[in-house]
Design a protein around this motif. Structure first.
Motif, short mmCIF file in Angstrom:
data_model
loop_
_atom_site.label_atom_id
_atom_site.label_comp_id
_atom_site.label_asym_id
_atom_site.label_seq_id
_atom_site.Cartn_x
_atom_site.Cartn_y
_atom_site.Cartn_z
N TYR A 178 -138.05 43.25 -40.90
CA TYR A 178 -139.80 43.03 -40.00
C TYR A 178 -140.31 42.87 -38.75
O TYR A 178 -141.04 42.93 -37.15
N SER A 179 -140.72 41.32 -38.69
CA SER A 179 -141.33 39.95 -37.90
C SER A 179 -140.39 40.03 -37.01
O SER A 179 -140.97 39.73 -35.67
N PHE A 182 -140.78 42.71 -34.26
CA PHE A 182 -141.89 42.53 -33.21
C PHE A 182 -141.55 41.84 -32.38
O PHE A 182 -142.37 42.02 -31.22
N ASN A 187 -142.89 47.72 -28.11
CA ASN A 187 -143.42 48.66 -28.76
C ASN A 187 -143.57 48.81 -30.00
O ASN A 187 -143.68 49.96 -30.89
N GLU A 189 -145.91 47.50 -32.36
CA GLU A 189 -147.13 47.69 -32.80
C GLU A 189 -147.25 49.22 -32.83
O GLU A 189 -148.29 49.51 -33.28
N GLU A 190 -147.34 50.23 -31.25
CA GLU A 190 -147.95 51.56 -31.03
C GLU A 190 -146.86 51.95 -32.10
O GLU A 190 -147.81 52.74 -32.19
N LEU A 192 -146.07 51.59 -35.10
CA LEU A 192 -146.56 51.13 -36.06
C LEU A 192 -147.78 52.08 -36.65
O LEU A 192 -148.14 52.82 -37.30
N LYS A 193 -148.54 51.54 -35.45
CA LYS A 193 -150.11 52.38 -35.43
C LYS A 193 -149.42 53.94 -35.61
O LYS A 193 -150.41 54.50 -36.07
N TYR A 199 -152.80 51.60 -41.20
CA TYR A 199 -153.15 50.98 -39.83
C TYR A 199 -154.63 50.55 -39.70
O TYR A 199 -155.76 51.73 -39.66
N ASN A 200 -155.18 49.40 -39.70
CA ASN A 200 -156.51 49.34 -39.34
C ASN A 200 -157.33 49.49 -40.79
O ASN A 200 -158.88 50.10 -40.68
N ARG A 206 -151.77 42.59 -42.61
CA ARG A 206 -150.39 42.06 -42.11
C ARG A 206 -150.72 40.10 -42.27
O ARG A 206 -151.28 40.28 -42.26
N ASN A 209 -147.52 40.40 -38.73
CA ASN A 209 -147.52 41.25 -38.24
C ASN A 209 -146.95 42.68 -39.25
O ASN A 209 -146.79 43.72 -39.02
#
Length: 239
Positions: A178-179, A182, A187, A189-190, A192-193, A199-200, A206, A209
């Motif tokens: 996973y790391s 990243f 992209n 992060e995008e 994942l979001k 997320y958030n 995390r 990340n």
């Protein structure tokens, strides 16, 4: 490097499949037989369990999918289930040069039945935690695997070492993959979001990340992998 979101889940699964292949070539004949058997069961359990996560944890995209009674079935779920089932069930004996005692008097059909039954019981208990207590699905499955493993270890203390070591190995494997994703894909992060429902969210903690929920699940899965089946079939590990 940018990654097409439609291919991201498939790309995520490929390192696990590569590790499966590596372990297969390192393993002895008996371990290979067990690895294939557990992985075949893992295909169906992987698809089966994924249905729990679509409602409150994540909803990824797929390169190839179909529907079964309006439930999406992804090819990646089959690949992931196949890979992690084989890795979790055999990495301890392969990496630490252990031999598995054969399950005398237990046919292939019965072995499959035992493995499937364990999966169904964990699924049902997870569903109970989700629907009646309100625990998020990823934590519910992790908790279910851990609790049933602890119950098995009360009667099979010899499996504590395999459980802890396999949990650590699987945690490190998932964290590295996973790391690494990243670092490689700009992209990530995008993606994942867009996919991850935590997320958030307060539960969306995390580490480097990597979602803590994934780390907990990975350790629980690794902890349970050599414990539940071996405990149910009377398998022992020896040098």
């Amino acid at each position: 490097m940018f990654l097409d979101q439609k291919c991201a889940y498939f790309v995520l699964c490929t390192p696990f499949l590569a590790i499966w292949i590596l372990l297969f070539f390192l393993a002895n004949k008996e371990t290979r037989r067990h690895q294939i058997l557990r992985s075949i069961v893992g295909i169906f359990l992987g698809i089966f369990f994924e249905t729990l996560y679509f409602s409150d944890y994540w909803f990824p995209q797929s390169v190839l999918f179909t529907s079964f009674f309006s439930i999406p079935v992804f090819i990646e779920d089959a690949i992931f289930g196949f890979s992690v089932a084989g890795i979790g069930s055999t990495c301890y004996e392969t990496l630490f040069s252990k031999k598995r005692t054969r399950e005398k008097g237990i046919s292939i059909v019965k072995k499959i039945f035992i493995a499937v039954t364990i999966g169904v019981v964990i699924y049902c208990f997870s569903l109970f935690l989700i629907e009646l207590i309100g625990i998020n699905s990823i934590f519910a499955t992790a908790l279910s695997m851990f609790l049933f493993s602890c119950a098995a270890l009360t009667k099979r203390v010899d499996l504590i070492r395999p459980a802890i070591l396999t949990g650590a190995i699987f945690l490190l494997l998932l964290f590295s993959i996973y790391s690494g994703g990243f670092l490689i894909f700009l992209n990530a992060e995008e993606i994942l979001k867009n996919w991850w429902m935590l997320y958030n969210h307060p539960m969306g903690v995390r580490i480097a990340n990597v979602p803590l929920s994934e780390i907990i699940w990975a350790w629980s899965f690794g902890f349970a992998s050599p414990t539940l089946y071996s405990g149910a079939t009377g398998v022992h590990f020896k040098n």
